[in-house]
Design a protein around this motif. Structure first.
Motif, PDB file in Angstrom:
ATOM      1  N   VAL A  30       8.137  23.735   0.821  1.00 15.76           N
ATOM      2  CA  VAL A  30       7.933  22.512  -0.218  1.00 15.76           C
ATOM      3  C   VAL A  30       8.806  21.551  -0.128  1.00 15.76           C
ATOM      4  CG1 VAL A  30       7.677  21.803  -2.788  1.00 15.76           C
ATOM      5  CG2 VAL A  30       6.891  24.002  -1.835  1.00 15.76           C
ATOM      6  N   GLY A  31       8.577  19.997   0.013  1.00 19.98           N
ATOM      7  CA  GLY A  31       9.662  19.051   0.490  1.00 19.98           C
ATOM      8  C   GLY A  31       9.766  18.943   1.983  1.00 19.98           C
ATOM      9  N   LYS A  32       9.103  19.678   2.774  1.00 23.14           N
ATOM     10  CA  LYS A  32       9.047  19.290   4.018  1.00 23.14           C
ATOM     11  C   LYS A  32       7.422  19.216   4.500  1.00 23.14           C
ATOM     12  CE  LYS A  32      12.429  23.091   4.866  1.00 23.14           C
ATOM     13  NZ  LYS A  32      12.381  24.392   5.538  1.00 23.14           N
ATOM     14  N   ARG A  33       7.432  18.661   5.741  1.00 26.09           N
ATOM     15  CA  ARG A  33       5.935  18.405   6.353  1.00 26.09           C
ATOM     16  C   ARG A  33       5.247  19.543   6.537  1.00 26.09           C
ATOM     17  NH1 ARG A  33       2.600  14.252   8.662  1.00 26.09           N
ATOM     18  NH2 ARG A  33       1.270  15.293  10.046  1.00 26.09           N
ATOM     19  N   THR A  61      -6.762  21.945   4.471  1.00 24.56           N
ATOM     20  CA  THR A  61      -6.212  22.169   3.052  1.00 24.56           C
ATOM     21  C   THR A  61      -5.199  21.340   2.817  1.00 24.56           C
ATOM     22  OG1 THR A  61      -6.855  24.619   3.347  1.00 24.56           O
ATOM     23  CG2 THR A  61      -4.974  24.003   1.542  1.00 24.56           C
ATOM     24  N   THR A  62      -4.419  20.972   3.779  1.00 22.24           N
ATOM     25  CA  THR A  62      -3.077  20.086   3.620  1.00 22.24           C
ATOM     26  C   THR A  62      -3.531  18.828   3.619  1.00 22.24           C
ATOM     27  OG1 THR A  62      -2.932  20.585   6.021  1.00 22.24           O
ATOM     28  CG2 THR A  62      -1.420  21.804   4.575  1.00 22.24           C
ATOM     29  N   ASN A  63      -2.574  18.031   3.025  1.00 17.79           N
ATOM     30  CA  ASN A  63      -2.618  16.479   2.936  1.00 17.79           C
ATOM     31  C   ASN A  63      -1.490  16.021   3.052  1.00 17.79           C
ATOM     32  OD1 ASN A  63      -5.486  15.698   1.403  1.00 17.79           O
ATOM     33  ND2 ASN A  63      -4.841  17.591   0.640  1.00 17.79           N
ATOM     34  N   HIS A  64      -1.376  14.496   3.666  1.00 17.88           N
ATOM     35  CA  HIS A  64      -0.069  13.922   3.824  1.00 17.88           C
ATOM     36  C   HIS A  64      -0.084  12.608   3.237  1.00 17.88           C
ATOM     37  CE1 HIS A  64       0.989  17.274   6.411  1.00 17.88           C
ATOM     38  NE2 HIS A  64      -0.034  17.197   7.354  1.00 17.88           N
ATOM     39  N   PHE A  65       0.737  12.199   2.718  1.00 16.43           N
ATOM     40  CA  PHE A  65       0.913  10.716   1.879  1.00 16.43           C
ATOM     41  C   PHE A  65       1.977  10.057   2.362  1.00 16.43           C
ATOM     42  CE2 PHE A  65      -1.228  13.700  -0.788  1.00 16.43           C
ATOM     43  CZ  PHE A  65      -2.324  12.781  -1.606  1.00 16.43           C
ATOM     44  N   ARG A  66       1.824   8.966   2.786  1.00  9.30           N
ATOM     45  CA  ARG A  66       2.877   7.852   2.954  1.00  9.30           C
ATOM     46  C   ARG A  66       2.552   6.767   1.733  1.00  9.30           C
ATOM     47  NH1 ARG A  66       5.790   5.979   7.535  1.00  9.30           N
ATOM     48  NH2 ARG A  66       6.073   3.834   7.553  1.00  9.30           N
ATOM     49  N   ILE A  67       3.771   6.615   1.164  1.00 11.87           N
ATOM     50  CA  ILE A  67       3.775   5.843   0.080  1.00 11.87           C
ATOM     51  C   ILE A  67       4.718   4.652   0.375  1.00 11.87           C
ATOM     52  CG2 ILE A  67       4.444   5.364  -2.486  1.00 11.87           C
ATOM     53  CD1 ILE A  67       4.075   8.609  -2.731  1.00 11.87           C
ATOM     54  N   LEU A  68       4.082   3.464   0.229  1.00 14.16           N
ATOM     55  CA  LEU A  68       4.891   1.941   0.670  1.00 14.16           C
ATOM     56  C   LEU A  68       5.181   1.384  -0.736  1.00 14.16           C
ATOM     57  CD1 LEU A  68       2.755   0.918   3.585  1.00 14.16           C
ATOM     58  CD2 LEU A  68       4.822   1.866   3.738  1.00 14.16           C
ATOM     59  N   MET A  69       6.414   0.908  -0.786  1.00 14.02           N
ATOM     60  CA  MET A  69       6.703   0.103  -2.093  1.00 14.02           C
ATOM     61  C   MET A  69       7.185  -1.461  -1.513  1.00 14.02           C
ATOM     62  SD  MET A  69       6.626   2.380  -4.450  1.00 14.02           S
ATOM     63  CE  MET A  69       7.257   1.778  -5.892  1.00 14.02           C
ATOM     64  N   GLN A  70       6.371  -2.291  -2.054  1.00 11.27           N
ATOM     65  CA  GLN A  70       6.570  -3.727  -1.715  1.00 11.27           C
ATOM     66  C   GLN A  70       6.794  -4.687  -2.756  1.00 11.27           C
ATOM     67  OE1 GLN A  70       3.234  -5.018   0.798  1.00 11.27           O
ATOM     68  NE2 GLN A  70       3.787  -7.504   0.600  1.00 11.27           N
ATOM     69  N   PRO A 111      13.705  -7.077   0.285  1.00 12.38           N
ATOM     70  CA  PRO A 111      13.554  -6.201   1.046  1.00 12.38           C
ATOM     71  C   PRO A 111      13.704  -4.712  -0.064  1.00 12.38           C
ATOM     72  CG  PRO A 111      15.223  -7.555   1.968  1.00 12.38           C
ATOM     73  CD  PRO A 111      14.928  -8.093   0.544  1.00 12.38           C
ATOM     74  N   LEU A 112      13.008  -3.806   0.417  1.00 15.94           N
ATOM     75  CA  LEU A 112      13.087  -2.611  -0.591  1.00 15.94           C
ATOM     76  C   LEU A 112      13.101  -1.270   0.567  1.00 15.94           C
ATOM     77  CD1 LEU A 112      10.096  -2.945  -3.211  1.00 15.94           C
ATOM     78  CD2 LEU A 112      12.703  -3.194  -3.449  1.00 15.94           C
ATOM     79  N   SER A 113      13.916  -0.087   0.024  1.00 14.75           N
ATOM     80  CA  SER A 113      14.109   0.867   0.698  1.00 14.75           C
ATOM     81  C   SER A 113      13.326   2.291  -0.102  1.00 14.75           C
ATOM     82  CB  SER A 113      15.456   1.330   0.808  1.00 14.75           C
ATOM     83  OG  SER A 113      15.688   2.533   1.620  1.00 14.75           O
ATOM     84  N   GLY A 114      12.960   3.197   0.619  1.00 12.51           N
ATOM     85  CA  GLY A 114      12.405   4.290  -0.057  1.00 12.51           C
ATOM     86  C   GLY A 114      13.559   5.022  -0.669  1.00 12.51           C
ATOM     87  N   GLU A 115      14.731   4.831  -0.165  1.00 10.61           N
ATOM     88  CA  GLU A 115      15.965   5.573  -0.970  1.00 10.61           C
ATOM     89  C   GLU A 115      16.400   4.786  -2.384  1.00 10.61           C
ATOM     90  OE1 GLU A 115      17.251   7.979   0.304  1.00 10.61           O
ATOM     91  OE2 GLU A 115      17.016   8.002   2.279  1.00 10.61           O
ATOM     92  N   TRP A 171       9.789  14.626   2.262  1.00  6.46           N
ATOM     93  CA  TRP A 171      10.323  15.020   3.681  1.00  6.46           C
ATOM     94  C   TRP A 171      10.948  13.662   4.589  1.00  6.46           C
ATOM     95  CZ3 TRP A 171       7.850  13.466   7.825  1.00  6.46           C
ATOM     96  CH2 TRP A 171       6.703  13.098   7.904  1.00  6.46           C
ATOM     97  N   ASP A 172      10.644  12.547   4.253  1.00  4.46           N
ATOM     98  CA  ASP A 172      11.279  11.395   4.704  1.00  4.46           C
ATOM     99  C   ASP A 172      11.198  10.273   4.040  1.00  4.46           C
ATOM    100  OD1 ASP A 172      12.503  10.089   6.825  1.00  4.46           O
ATOM    101  OD2 ASP A 172      10.669   9.474   7.935  1.00  4.46           O
TER     102      ASP A 172
END
Length: 345
Positions: free
Chosen positions: A147-150, A181-190, A196-200, A231-232
């Motif tokens: 959990v928390g990893k790819r 079964t597995t899903n991968h999400f990429r969330i973008l914040m604009q 400029p924004l950072s995921g951090e 995870w990133d």
């Protein structure tokens, strides 16, 4: 000399025909598995199993380019465990490969898992099937340390089949259709202001009670939801339009986060939450399946659950006001705009 030759030829002909007839009859007998000889091996019975993965948004078979290890559990007509088959070699990359299994005549069920036999697997059986175990007791669990990893991609498939003794020494052909079964999400914040924004700058969570799966791949409620975290995280740059890198055009810097989850199951009501990292202020808390399902094209005929199951890689784009609050009229899912109409958050 002539008479002797003629007689010899006649004798040869008289002998050859009976011998040929006997050999032909014997060949026919040997080809039939209904005839048993004490000094011959009995004919084999069993199944030749093919695996496909067409349950995706493209409707194309990509099993051989996606599944890198395989576990197959066989159960009899009473639902009792029979045997386990495994494959971890590069045979899985061959589209012509089939998995043979010798079985007596009868009815069986095969339950297959892709990705679970690999060293990097993110799922494992709660209890290894063994003598006396029942099909209904088969469950797999997400490894909590992942959990928390790819997550390593995980697949499930099942089929009922019959082994017949047709006397032809040929295995019955069976096909198992796999689902991912597995899903991968990429969330973008604009930021709409272009700042400029950072995921951090944010904390991201997807919460759902889906770490335990039954033999049909349906999540089993444990009472303890799993909280998936990135995870990133970082910054991604996007130039407006089709501009080249050396063109003097604005560059949008968006924050991003990458998360992986187990199966997204609508009845579980999974939630996605985004908080401001510095202040802890909640920016958005949303029903995840609502947005995923709403991004389906109107030309599709899949149910909401089937559409979500067929998907794997999801891109969600959130837009923020200049003050950092969420511009909550719409988000984008895989490039599709999903508008909010009187939805209670």
């Amino acid at each position: 000399y002539t008479d002797r030759y003629t007689k010899t030829s006649e004798m040869t002909l008289k002998i050859k025909y009976p011998v040929f007839a006997v050999v032909s009859a014997l060949a026919v007998s040997l080809a039939s598995c209904d005839v048993v000889f004490d000094d011959l091996e009995p004919c084999r019975t069993g199944a030749e199993i093919r695996f496909i993965f067409e349950y995706n948004l493209e409707n194309s078979n990509s099993f051989h380019s996606n599944v890198d290890c395989l576990s197959v559990y066989i159960y009899d007509s009473d639902g009792k465990y029979v045997t386990t088959l495994k494959e971890t070699s590069d045979r899985l990359a061959d589209e012509n490969w089939r998995l043979p299994v010798e079985l007596p005549e009868g009815n069986y069920k095969a339950v297959a898992y892709g990705g679970m036999e690999c060293d990097a697997s993110s799922f494992g059986p709660v209890e290894q099937p063994g003598e006396g175990s029942a099909h209904e007791s088969l469950q797999v669990r997400l490894k909590q340390e992942h959990v928390g990893k790819r997550l390593h991609d995980h697949y499930h498939g099942a089929v009922d089949f019959t082994v017949k003794n047709d006397g032809d020494n040929e295995f019955d052909r069976v096909t198992v259709s796999m689902t991912r079964t597995t899903n991968h999400f990429r969330i973008l914040m604009q930021n709409l202001s272009g700042e400029p924004l950072s995921g951090e700058d944010f904390d991201f969570y997807i919460t759902e009670d889906n770490s335990l799966l039954d033999n049909t791949n349906v999540p089993v409620a444990t009472g303890t939801p799993t909280v998936y975290t990135p995870w990133d995280k970082g910054v991604v740059e996007e130039r407006l339009g089709t501009a080249r890198a050396d063109d003097d055009v604005p560059v949008i810097k968006m924050g991003y986060a990458e998360l992986s989850t187990s199966r997204i199951y609508i009845p579980d009501k999974p939630v996605i939450r985004i908080d401001d990292h510095e202040t802890g202020r909640n920016i958005a808390t949303l029903p995840l399946t609502y947005y995923l399902a709403a991004s389906q094209s109107s030309a599709s005929s899949w149910s909401d659950q089937e559409y979500i199951d067929r998907g794997r890689d999801w891109v969600l784009t959130f837009f923020l006001h200049e003050d950092g609050t969420w511009f909550n009229s719409y988000i984008m899912v895989n490039g599709w705009t999903v508008r909010i109409n009187e939805l209670d958050m």
